[in-house]
Design a protein around this motif. Structure first.
Motif, PDB file in Angstrom:
ATOM      1  N   SER A  10      -8.717 -95.380 -27.163  1.00 19.51           N
ATOM      2  CA  SER A  10      -7.425 -95.824 -26.646  1.00 19.51           C
ATOM      3  C   SER A  10      -7.330 -95.529 -25.159  1.00 19.51           C
ATOM      4  CB  SER A  10      -6.304 -95.100 -27.391  1.00 19.51           C
ATOM      5  OG  SER A  10      -5.050 -95.491 -26.894  1.00 19.51           O
ATOM      6  N   ASP A  11      -6.745 -96.486 -24.417  1.00 18.43           N
ATOM      7  CA  ASP A  11      -6.460 -96.308 -22.992  1.00 18.43           C
ATOM      8  C   ASP A  11      -4.957 -96.158 -22.812  1.00 18.43           C
ATOM      9  OD1 ASP A  11      -8.900 -96.391 -21.679  1.00 18.43           O
ATOM     10  OD2 ASP A  11      -8.988 -98.582 -21.751  1.00 18.43           O
ATOM     11  N   ASN A  12      -4.568 -95.422 -21.790  1.00 17.05           N
ATOM     12  CA  ASN A  12      -3.158 -95.264 -21.461  1.00 17.05           C
ATOM     13  C   ASN A  12      -2.886 -96.067 -20.194  1.00 17.05           C
ATOM     14  OD1 ASN A  12      -0.543 -94.445 -21.109  1.00 17.05           O
ATOM     15  ND2 ASN A  12      -0.999 -92.270 -21.016  1.00 17.05           N
ATOM     16  N   ARG A  13      -2.680 -97.381 -20.351  1.00 18.22           N
ATOM     17  CA  ARG A  13      -2.460 -98.236 -19.182  1.00 18.22           C
ATOM     18  C   ARG A  13      -1.130 -97.947 -18.516  1.00 18.22           C
ATOM     19  NH1 ARG A  13      -3.310-103.701 -21.811  1.00 18.22           N
ATOM     20  NH2 ARG A  13      -4.249-102.726 -23.603  1.00 18.22           N
ATOM     21  N   VAL A  98      -0.695 -78.122 -10.358  1.00 21.26           N
ATOM     22  CA  VAL A  98       0.561 -78.465 -11.025  1.00 21.26           C
ATOM     23  C   VAL A  98       1.730 -77.694 -10.419  1.00 21.26           C
ATOM     24  CG1 VAL A  98       1.799 -78.276 -13.221  1.00 21.26           C
ATOM     25  CG2 VAL A  98      -0.509 -79.198 -13.166  1.00 21.26           C
ATOM     26  N   GLN A  99       1.551 -76.395 -10.150  1.00 20.17           N
ATOM     27  CA  GLN A  99       2.666 -75.589  -9.663  1.00 20.17           C
ATOM     28  C   GLN A  99       2.937 -75.797  -8.179  1.00 20.17           C
ATOM     29  OE1 GLN A  99       1.775 -71.579 -10.844  1.00 20.17           O
ATOM     30  NE2 GLN A  99       2.608 -71.867 -12.891  1.00 20.17           N
ATOM     31  N   GLN A 100       1.904 -75.840  -7.354  1.00 20.26           N
ATOM     32  CA  GLN A 100       2.134 -75.898  -5.916  1.00 20.26           C
ATOM     33  C   GLN A 100       2.269 -77.315  -5.381  1.00 20.26           C
ATOM     34  OE1 GLN A 100      -1.177 -73.516  -4.959  1.00 20.26           O
ATOM     35  NE2 GLN A 100      -0.117 -71.631  -5.485  1.00 20.26           N
ATOM     36  N   GLU A 101       1.490 -78.258  -5.915  1.00 22.17           N
ATOM     37  CA  GLU A 101       1.538 -79.616  -5.380  1.00 22.17           C
ATOM     38  C   GLU A 101       2.465 -80.524  -6.180  1.00 22.17           C
ATOM     39  OE1 GLU A 101      -2.366 -81.246  -4.637  1.00 22.17           O
ATOM     40  OE2 GLU A 101      -3.163 -79.246  -4.276  1.00 22.17           O
ATOM     41  N   GLY A 102       3.000 -80.037  -7.289  1.00 22.01           N
ATOM     42  CA  GLY A 102       3.932 -80.821  -8.084  1.00 22.01           C
ATOM     43  C   GLY A 102       3.297 -81.991  -8.815  1.00 22.01           C
ATOM     44  N   LEU A 103       2.044 -81.847  -9.203  1.00 23.56           N
ATOM     45  CA  LEU A 103       1.353 -82.917  -9.919  1.00 23.56           C
ATOM     46  C   LEU A 103       1.573 -82.779 -11.424  1.00 23.56           C
ATOM     47  CD1 LEU A 103      -1.989 -82.944  -7.902  1.00 23.56           C
ATOM     48  CD2 LEU A 103       0.002 -84.388  -7.598  1.00 23.56           C
ATOM     49  N   THR A 104       1.243 -83.829 -12.168  1.00 25.12           N
ATOM     50  CA  THR A 104       1.447 -83.874 -13.611  1.00 25.12           C
ATOM     51  C   THR A 104       0.123 -84.158 -14.296  1.00 25.12           C
ATOM     52  OG1 THR A 104       3.605 -84.844 -13.160  1.00 25.12           O
ATOM     53  CG2 THR A 104       2.825 -84.998 -15.403  1.00 25.12           C
ATOM     54  N   LEU A 105      -0.055 -83.626 -15.494  1.00 26.18           N
ATOM     55  CA  LEU A 105      -1.263 -83.876 -16.278  1.00 26.18           C
ATOM     56  C   LEU A 105      -0.953 -84.940 -17.328  1.00 26.18           C
ATOM     57  CD1 LEU A 105      -2.347 -80.178 -16.868  1.00 26.18           C
ATOM     58  CD2 LEU A 105      -3.167 -81.742 -15.122  1.00 26.18           C
ATOM     59  N   ILE A 106      -1.615 -86.085 -17.199  1.00 24.50           N
ATOM     60  CA  ILE A 106      -1.384 -87.214 -18.092  1.00 24.50           C
ATOM     61  C   ILE A 106      -2.717 -87.629 -18.702  1.00 24.50           C
ATOM     62  CG2 ILE A 106      -0.556 -89.602 -18.263  1.00 24.50           C
ATOM     63  CD1 ILE A 106       1.664 -87.726 -17.512  1.00 24.50           C
ATOM     64  N   PRO A 107      -2.813 -87.758 -20.036  1.00 25.20           N
ATOM     65  CA  PRO A 107      -4.051 -88.271 -20.637  1.00 25.20           C
ATOM     66  C   PRO A 107      -4.173 -89.765 -20.362  1.00 25.20           C
ATOM     67  CG  PRO A 107      -2.445 -87.801 -22.328  1.00 25.20           C
ATOM     68  CD  PRO A 107      -1.851 -87.339 -21.043  1.00 25.20           C
ATOM     69  N   THR A 108      -5.331 -90.183 -19.836  1.00 26.64           N
ATOM     70  CA  THR A 108      -5.538 -91.592 -19.503  1.00 26.64           C
ATOM     71  C   THR A 108      -6.396 -92.305 -20.529  1.00 26.64           C
ATOM     72  OG1 THR A 108      -7.413 -90.985 -18.104  1.00 26.64           O
ATOM     73  CG2 THR A 108      -5.271 -91.211 -17.029  1.00 26.64           C
ATOM     74  N   LYS A 109      -7.166 -91.560 -21.310  1.00 23.96           N
ATOM     75  CA  LYS A 109      -8.086 -92.200 -22.248  1.00 23.96           C
ATOM     76  C   LYS A 109      -8.474 -91.196 -23.324  1.00 23.96           C
ATOM     77  CE  LYS A 109     -11.143 -94.589 -20.129  1.00 23.96           C
ATOM     78  NZ  LYS A 109     -12.285 -95.016 -19.333  1.00 23.96           N
ATOM     79  N   ILE A 110      -8.673 -91.687 -24.544  1.00 28.30           N
ATOM     80  CA  ILE A 110      -9.255 -90.865 -25.604  1.00 28.30           C
ATOM     81  C   ILE A 110     -10.470 -91.619 -26.112  1.00 28.30           C
ATOM     82  CG2 ILE A 110      -7.745 -91.783 -27.421  1.00 28.30           C
ATOM     83  CD1 ILE A 110      -7.904 -88.944 -28.697  1.00 28.30           C
ATOM     84  N   TYR A 111     -11.569 -90.889 -26.288  1.00 30.98           N
ATOM     85  CA  TYR A 111     -12.816 -91.525 -26.702  1.00 30.98           C
ATOM     86  C   TYR A 111     -13.645 -90.558 -27.525  1.00 30.98           C
ATOM     87  CZ  TYR A 111     -14.349 -89.077 -22.464  1.00 30.98           C
ATOM     88  OH  TYR A 111     -14.575 -88.126 -21.500  1.00 30.98           O
ATOM     89  N   LEU A 112     -14.628 -91.127 -28.231  1.00 32.62           N
ATOM     90  CA  LEU A 112     -15.580 -90.330 -28.998  1.00 32.62           C
ATOM     91  C   LEU A 112     -16.863 -90.248 -28.205  1.00 32.62           C
ATOM     92  CD1 LEU A 112     -15.039 -91.828 -32.552  1.00 32.62           C
ATOM     93  CD2 LEU A 112     -14.182 -89.664 -31.690  1.00 32.62           C
ATOM     94  N   LYS A 113     -17.343 -89.039 -27.994  1.00 28.61           N
ATOM     95  CA  LYS A 113     -18.580 -88.822 -27.255  1.00 28.61           C
ATOM     96  C   LYS A 113     -19.511 -88.035 -28.171  1.00 28.61           C
ATOM     97  CE  LYS A 113     -20.199 -87.011 -22.845  1.00 28.61           C
ATOM     98  NZ  LYS A 113     -19.770 -86.339 -21.607  1.00 28.61           N
ATOM     99  N   HIS A 114     -20.542 -88.691 -28.647  1.00 27.44           N
ATOM    100  CA  HIS A 114     -21.495 -88.100 -29.595  1.00 27.44           C
ATOM    101  C   HIS A 114     -20.770 -87.542 -30.821  1.00 27.44           C
ATOM    102  CE1 HIS A 114     -24.493 -88.702 -26.542  1.00 27.44           C
ATOM    103  NE2 HIS A 114     -23.814 -87.955 -25.692  1.00 27.44           N
ATOM    104  N   GLY A 115     -19.747 -88.278 -31.292  1.00 30.54           N
ATOM    105  CA  GLY A 115     -19.024 -87.907 -32.502  1.00 30.54           C
ATOM    106  C   GLY A 115     -17.867 -86.952 -32.292  1.00 30.54           C
TER     107      GLY A 115
END
Length: 152
Positions: A10-13, A98-115
């Motif tokens: 899945s991609d998070n467009r 995240v704390q100093q620059e005010g950035l956010t963590l967002i998942p962009t993709k989920i994939y299977l890598k070698h199972g």
């Protein structure tokens, strides 16, 4: 990612529409048995999900994994928070961003890598409305140029 042994689930467009993705990193994810089976069937949605750092650990919130059809009473809760697996040095670096620059963590993709299920985590900065309009205008102009050249 067309590398050998990698299957994108899945991609998070929406993340690319709402955020500027400044950096990407790969993280493992702790799942139960029925969750990985649902992911392998492609029954996952990253649309409104985000990651948070709590007590020195990275947790993924609001990722919807549909219940497994044959899971009976051992099925999982679809929206539970899930722990992400990162090195300690990566977590320290993320805490600073995240704390100093005010950035956010967002998942962009989920994939299977070698199972194994992996999440591509983007370190993102939010877009303003005029940034979104500008991106849409650029995409439309590019599409119009391609259509013009294709028709001639």
């Amino acid at each position: 990612m067309a590398s050998e042994g990698i299957k994108v689930i899945s991609d998070n467009r929406k993340a690319y529409h709402d955020y500027f993705v400044e950096e990407k990193l790969e993280a493992g994810i702790i799942l139960t048995g029925t969750e990985i089976k649902s992911i392998r069937n492609g029954r996952v949605n990253l649309k409104d999900s985000y990651a948070r750092i709590e007590n020195g650990e990275v947790w993924l919130h609001q990722m919807h994994i549909s219940p497994y059809e044959q899971g009976n009473r051992f099925n999982h809760e679809p929206l539970r928070k899930r722990k992400l697996l990162l090195n300690h040095s990566e977590i320290i670096k993320l805490i600073g961003k995240v704390q100093q620059e005010g950035l956010t963590l967002i998942p962009t993709k989920i994939y299977l890598k070698h199972g194994l299920a992996k999440i591509e985590l983007g370190v993102c900065r939010g877009k303003k409305n005029y940034d979104k309009r500008q991106a849409i205008a650029e995409r439309d102009a590019k599409r119009e140029m391609e259509r013009h050249f294709r028709d001639k």
